[in-house]
Design an enzyme around this catalytic site. Sequence first.
Site, mmCIF file in Angstrom:
data_model
loop_
_atom_site.group_PDB
_atom_site.id
_atom_site.type_symbol
_atom_site.label_atom_id
_atom_site.label_comp_id
_atom_site.label_asym_id
_atom_site.label_seq_id
_atom_site.Cartn_x
_atom_site.Cartn_y
_atom_site.Cartn_z
ATOM 1 N N SER A 62 36.408 63.766 49.363
ATOM 2 C CA SER A 62 37.302 64.542 50.049
ATOM 3 C C SER A 62 37.651 65.079 51.024
ATOM 4 C CB SER A 62 37.256 65.992 49.045
ATOM 5 O OG SER A 62 36.676 65.711 47.545
HETATM 6 N N1 SAH Z 1 33.329 65.931 44.934
HETATM 7 C C1 SAH Z 1 33.009 64.094 45.413
HETATM 8 C C2 SAH Z 1 34.203 63.303 45.996
HETATM 9 C C3 SAH Z 1 34.697 63.733 43.785
HETATM 10 S S1 SAH Z 1 36.366 62.061 43.618
HETATM 11 C C4 SAH Z 1 32.818 64.338 47.187
HETATM 12 O O1 SAH Z 1 31.950 64.981 47.453
HETATM 13 O O2 SAH Z 1 32.436 62.822 47.182
HETATM 14 C C5 SAH Z 1 36.566 63.066 42.182
HETATM 15 C C6 SAH Z 1 35.624 62.311 41.069
HETATM 16 O O3 SAH Z 1 35.441 63.371 39.781
HETATM 17 C C7 SAH Z 1 35.647 60.959 41.281
HETATM 18 O O4 SAH Z 1 33.978 60.147 41.730
HETATM 19 C C8 SAH Z 1 35.485 60.700 39.846
HETATM 20 O O5 SAH Z 1 34.524 59.586 39.031
HETATM 21 C C9 SAH Z 1 35.021 62.077 39.018
HETATM 22 N N2 SAH Z 1 35.394 62.142 37.610
HETATM 23 C C10 SAH Z 1 37.011 62.331 36.749
HETATM 24 N N3 SAH Z 1 36.463 62.818 36.023
HETATM 25 C C11 SAH Z 1 35.393 63.027 35.845
HETATM 26 C C12 SAH Z 1 34.741 63.663 34.560
HETATM 27 N N4 SAH Z 1 35.396 63.644 33.139
HETATM 28 N N5 SAH Z 1 32.808 64.142 34.203
HETATM 29 C C13 SAH Z 1 32.522 63.583 35.735
HETATM 30 N N6 SAH Z 1 33.090 62.737 36.634
HETATM 31 C C14 SAH Z 1 33.949 62.836 36.526
#
Ligand code: SAH
Length: 216
Positions: A62
Amino acid sequence: MTGDESVQRMEFMLTLRRRGITDQAVLRAMDEVPREHFVDSRFADFAYADQAMPIACGQTISQPYIVAYMTEQLQARSNHRVLEVGTGSGYQAAVLSRLAREVISIERYRTLADAARARLKTLAYNNVEVISGDGFAGEPSRAPFDRIIVTAAAESVPQALTDQLAEDGIMVIPLGPPEGHQELARLTKTKGGWLQRDNLIPVRFVPLLPGKAREL
Ligand code: SAH
């Protein structure tokens, strides 16, 4: 740090302040965590630009302002246990680890979970635990959580997460359709177990997807 890097980091902190982040503990945490270790090495030169960037598995790290803003709205304190759904690079988890007692972070891609776990260990963020699993289910064996942060957009609040939020707990979650209008929401659990919803700002997140990812 080279001269260029320190100028970039100074501008990074100025941008966060200028955009309205005022919580000193949050600003300190953002200042402490080296974002260049969390971005793809191809983009290391832009690690302190205020923008989201691609990471492995088609996901994104993000934008720093959004990380700081969500962290500020979460109001994590040093006695809190925090659940994060969507570990991605592990950057948001690292920032939270500076403010809370313990961070448990769930990621549906094993590749991302393994990489984030290794990265956080190398950087000695020892109060973060990364779990490979489905965030829709939360982590019932470790509940309740004082704070829950979801970093992918959901159409509605997953029931398991509501259930695993402690009384007086706060959840910050982007709500809305995958390509449509998403609002960052702050949900506060009242004594009776009701959720009070405050809409914060419009955002754009990758979708929260059900189940563990099938990887090639
Ligand atoms: N917080 C992260 C950015 C995350 S992007 C950072 O600091 O880099 C969103 C993430 O959520 C992705 O990696 C995606 O694979 C994950 N995601 C999506 N659905 C999910 C679920 N049901 N359970 C766990 N992770 C999930």
